[in-house]
Every structure is written in structure tokens, then in C-alpha cells.
Enzyme design. Structure first.
Site, mmCIF file in Angstrom:
data_model
loop_
_atom_site.group_PDB
_atom_site.id
_atom_site.type_symbol
_atom_site.label_atom_id
_atom_site.label_comp_id
_atom_site.label_asym_id
_atom_site.label_seq_id
_atom_site.Cartn_x
_atom_site.Cartn_y
_atom_site.Cartn_z
ATOM 1 C CG HIS A 167 55.041 12.414 90.483
ATOM 2 N ND1 HIS A 167 54.844 13.661 89.709
ATOM 3 C CD2 HIS A 167 54.257 12.807 91.478
ATOM 4 C CE1 HIS A 167 53.941 14.568 90.096
ATOM 5 N NE2 HIS A 167 53.609 14.036 91.353
ATOM 6 C CE LYS A 177 30.517 12.571 84.216
ATOM 7 N NZ LYS A 177 29.313 13.206 83.557
ATOM 8 C CG HIS A 207 61.155 17.381 84.022
ATOM 9 N ND1 HIS A 207 60.553 17.776 85.340
ATOM 10 C CD2 HIS A 207 60.508 18.391 83.299
ATOM 11 C CE1 HIS A 207 59.946 18.758 85.309
ATOM 12 N NE2 HIS A 207 59.663 19.165 84.340
ATOM 13 C CE1 TYR A 229 18.674 14.200 89.109
ATOM 14 C CE2 TYR A 229 20.303 12.558 88.025
ATOM 15 C CZ TYR A 229 19.028 12.779 88.644
ATOM 16 O OH TYR A 229 18.106 11.809 88.895
ATOM 17 C CB CYS A 264 61.839 19.536 88.184
ATOM 18 S SG CYS A 264 60.939 18.010 88.613
ATOM 19 C CE LYS A 281 21.115 7.503 69.294
ATOM 20 N NZ LYS A 281 21.237 6.164 68.746
ATOM 21 N NE ARG A 282 26.560 16.623 70.554
ATOM 22 C CZ ARG A 282 26.094 16.477 71.924
ATOM 23 N NH1 ARG A 282 24.876 16.260 71.937
ATOM 24 N NH2 ARG A 282 27.090 16.524 72.881
ATOM 25 C CG ASP A 314 59.699 16.542 101.326
ATOM 26 O OD1 ASP A 314 60.452 15.754 102.182
ATOM 27 O OD2 ASP A 314 60.027 16.809 100.357
ATOM 28 N NE ARG A 325 21.724 15.507 77.824
ATOM 29 C CZ ARG A 325 22.537 16.213 78.922
ATOM 30 N NH1 ARG A 325 22.823 15.289 79.878
ATOM 31 N NH2 ARG A 325 22.718 17.393 79.109
ATOM 32 C CG HIS A 384 59.763 14.294 87.110
ATOM 33 N ND1 HIS A 384 61.238 14.977 86.978
ATOM 34 C CD2 HIS A 384 60.138 13.083 87.282
ATOM 35 C CE1 HIS A 384 62.110 13.870 87.101
ATOM 36 N NE2 HIS A 384 61.437 12.813 87.271
ATOM 37 N N GLY A 436 44.960 18.421 89.117
ATOM 38 C CA GLY A 436 45.628 18.937 90.238
ATOM 39 C C GLY A 436 47.135 18.416 90.435
ATOM 40 C CD GLN A 439 50.668 12.378 96.178
ATOM 41 O OE1 GLN A 439 50.669 12.186 97.303
ATOM 42 N NE2 GLN A 439 50.177 13.380 95.501
ATOM 43 C CB SER A 469 52.022 19.679 92.188
ATOM 44 O OG SER A 469 52.984 18.604 92.652
ATOM 45 C CG ASN A 503 46.364 13.215 91.359
ATOM 46 O OD1 ASN A 503 45.278 12.595 91.074
ATOM 47 N ND2 ASN A 503 46.664 13.587 92.717
ATOM 48 C CD GLN A 533 23.860 12.801 82.269
ATOM 49 O OE1 GLN A 533 25.039 13.161 82.485
ATOM 50 N NE2 GLN A 533 23.461 12.482 81.147
ATOM 51 C CB CYS A 566 64.999 16.986 88.217
ATOM 52 S SG CYS A 566 63.920 16.868 86.725
#
Ligand code: H2U
Ligand code: ZN
Length: 344
Positions: free
Chosen positions: A166, A310, A113, A315, A50, A28-29, A76, A26, A164, A159, A168, A161, A153, A322, A53
Site C-alpha cells: 500500500h 545507515k 496480502h 555529523y 490485516c 577502500k576495503r 482513518d 573509507r 500489505h 516505520g 499513502q 505499519s 513506506n 555524509q 485485506c
């Protein structure tokens, strides 16, 4: 003749024992190479609004100290709570529930920040590595904790938030699904071969070079054979270490170096702060499980440009994941990029 660069095929992920469908015909271009320029992100070094900060107020009236390097605090809005009522419920053979407890923390990488991992100094990233190792060691030894997941993240698309820098930590009383899958595969391999699955995999990748992005004396970054996301990568330690607490001082420097170089390449791909979810997989708590091999996964959503992503839909939701571009092609793209940040 079966050709991996041309013929639809499926590839096996030996860590999760799942397959991914690859449809190279798919693409090949030729690579369009168009970079959709987004308006430059203007960011303040200090943002009075923030919640990460230094000196600012967080939810619940907590105040961040005037921290100078990394800063760790209890989330929190923690998804897991330390003092959960224990128990199980099974209203039917098919319907099971179990109480889960845990500890959630946030780590600020820097008081600045406006920085990202790619734009931080390697020496400052080394301080982040030390904080990760400290947190891992402490939480992995905490009674009631089975597994410590450290993840970042990056970018609103994932997602996140807050820009800055960081990450988790979610430390839980149970092994999460991905960890259970990877543990079973690594244990079986270690039992059968007396070597780690990822150690042997990395040895092949270093020899072949086809999917390698960059490497130093202690770590390598590569697009795995079984990558699902277009520019998915893994960072794997060259020595067999089971967790961050096993790393020598030199290896910690090596990890900081590889993170800086990999994320810089990511940012340079579409000249934006490249979004991703990334994090560590390592030894769970309890008796040392030598089958584990410390590694990181990076799952970036972008496909062709700063705005084309993506989705795992259709599917992929109903059948299997895929991809179109091959992992070898993605690795070659990342390999040819500069390790000097486009904003530097
Ligand atoms: P993300 O950007 O990856 O969502 O991480 C930010 C975390 O910070 C998120 O889990 C927490 C959120 O619960 N948080 C606080 O602990 N205190 C706050 O004042 C706001 C956000
Ligand atoms: Zn901030």
C-alpha cells in the site's frame, strides 16, 4: 590529481541546493558481500487480522469491500483534515504558525496480502499507476489543495505499519519543504535554459551510464550524483512531463515496468523485501508550472546487509549528510543484479 573514487569531497544537489559529503577512502576495503540471511518471511495471501485485506474491518468500524485490484480509502487517522479552522498566529517576530488543511488517503496496491511491488505482475502495477494518476488528478484539482504527495513506506524498518502492499497520499493546502526547494531550483533552471533541470541531468546520465541502474523507452532509474542514502535512486521520465496526468498509456506501462525492475534489483541485493521510503515529486496545483519534471525518489536505509542500516545522526544531524560508498559504486552494484526476483 583529484579523484572522485578516492578523495573526500562534497557533491552538490541542484534540486535542493544542498551539499553531501562523500568519503570514498573509507571504503577502500573490498565489498564484503556477506548476505545475512534473515528467516524467510512467511506471509499469508489473506490475513484475517490485516486492516488492508479485502472484506476486513478497519479502525472506526469501516469495512473494506471485496476489492479485486486497487482500493482507495480516506485515512482513518489522517494527519491533515479537510475542515481545519483557518488562521495564523505570530506571538513574536520569530514565532510563526499557520493553519494547514488537507486530505489523507491510503491506496492498497493489490488484494494479495503477501505481495510487494517487486513481486506484483507488471500488468497489475499498471493498474496502480492508473490509480495514482487518477488520485493525483482529482486531488490536484480540489479547491484548497496546493500539493499532492504520493509516497510508500516499505518495511518495518521505515516505520511501515503493515506488509500489505500500500501507499499513502497526503494532499495539503501548503507546499511542503522539499517541494518548495525543488520548485525554486527547477524554476530558476527553466527560466535560464528553457529546458528542465532533470531533463538535462538525465540526458547526461544516459550518455555517461556511470550511475544508471536500468532504463526503458520512457523512464530511467539511476543513483543520483548527490545521493545521500547508500542505495538511493531516482526514477525520471525521459520525456518532459510535469505530472502523472501527462503520461501516455505507453508511458504508464513504462513506469510500471521500471518500478518492477528497480524494486526487484533492490530485493535481490540482500535477498529480502528491501525497505525504503519512496514517492513522487510533480507539479503542484494551480496554473501549469512547466518547470516541473516528473520524478520519483527512493530512500532505502540499508547499507551493507539485510540488517546493517545507515543512520542520519551525529555529523549529519549537526553539520551535513555524509556517505562512504560512492553513488557510482552503488549504481554498479545494482546494475549487476538480476531482474528475476530471488523468490521467483
Ligand atoms: P503506513 O503503513 O505507511 O503507516 O500506512 C498505513 C496507514 O493506514 C496509516 O497512515 C492508516 C494509518 O493511519 N490506517 C487506517 O487508515 N485505518 C486503519 O484501520 C489502520 C491504519
Ligand atoms: Zn492484508
Amino acid at each position: 590529481m583529484f579523484d572522485l573514487t578516492e578523495h573526500p569531497h562534497r557533491r552538490y544537489n541542484p534540486l535542493t541546493r544542498e551539499w553531501v559529503l562523500v568519503s570514498p577512502h573509507r571504503t577502500k576495503r573490498p565489498w564484503q558481500g556477506q548476505v545475512e540471511k534473515l528467516p524467510p518471511e512467511t506471509r499469508l495471501q489473506y490475513d484475517p487480522k490485516c486492516y488492508l485485506c479485502p472484506g476486513n474491518e478497519r479502525a472506526g468500524g469501516h469495512h473494506n469491500p471485496a476489492y479485486a485490484q486497487t482500493f482507495v480509502f480516506e485515512n482513518d487517522f489522517a494527519a491533515l483534515l479537510p475542515a481545519t479552522t483557518a488562521g495564523e498566529a505570530q506571538p513574536h517576530d520569530l514565532l510563526k504558525a499557520e493553519a494547514v488543511s488537507g486530505i489523507c488517503r491510503v491506496i492498497c496496491f493489490s488484494p494479495r496480502h503477501d505481495l510487494t511491488v517487486a513481486e506484483m505482475e507488471t500488468a497489475d502495477l499498471r493498474a496502480v499507476v492508473d490509480t495514482w494518476a487518477e488520485q493525483y488528478q482529482e486531488l490536484n484539482a480540489t479547491p484548497g489543495i496546493a500539493y499532492v504527495e504520493i509516497f510508500e513506506n516499505r518495511g518495518a524498518m521505515m516505520g511501515c505499519s503493515n506488509p500489505h502492499p500500500h501507499c499513502q497520499i497526503w494532499a495539503s493546502s501548503l507546499l511542503p519543504n522539499e517541494i518548495e526547494k525543488e520548485q525554486a531550483a527547477q524554476e530558476d533552471y527553466f527560466r535560464a535554459h528553457g529546458r528542465t533541470l532533470l531533463g538535462d541531468y538525465l540526458e547526461h546520465e544516459l550518455k555517461s551510464g556511470e550511475r544508471l541502474v536500468c532504463a526503458n523507452g520512457h523512464f530511467a532509474a539511476l543513483v543520483p550524483w548527490w545521493a545521500v542514502w547508500p542505495f538511493e535512486t531516482m526514477v525520471i521520465s525521459r520525456r518532459h512531463v510535469t505530472g502523472l496526468d501527462d503520461l501516455t498509456a505507453d508511458e504508464r506501462d513504462g513506469l510500471a515496468d521500471i518500478l518492477k525492475r528497480l524494486t526487484t534489483r533492490y530485493d535481490n541485493l540482500f535477498e529480502i523485501s528491501f525497505p525504503y521510503s519512496g514517492g513522487f515529486h510533480q507539479r503542484p496545483s494551480g496554473p501549469r508550472n512547466e518547470a516541473w519534471h516528473l520524478h520519483m525518489h527512493f530512500y532505502p536505509p540499508l547499507l551493507r546487509s539485510a540488517t546493517v542500516r545507515k543512520f542520519l545522526v551525529g555529523y549529519e544531524m549537526l553539520a551535513m549528510p555524509q556517505r562512504d560508498i560512492t553513488p557510482e559504486w552503488a549504481a554498479a552494484r545494482l546494475r549487476e543484479l538480476s531482474e528475476r526476483h530471488f523468490r521467483a
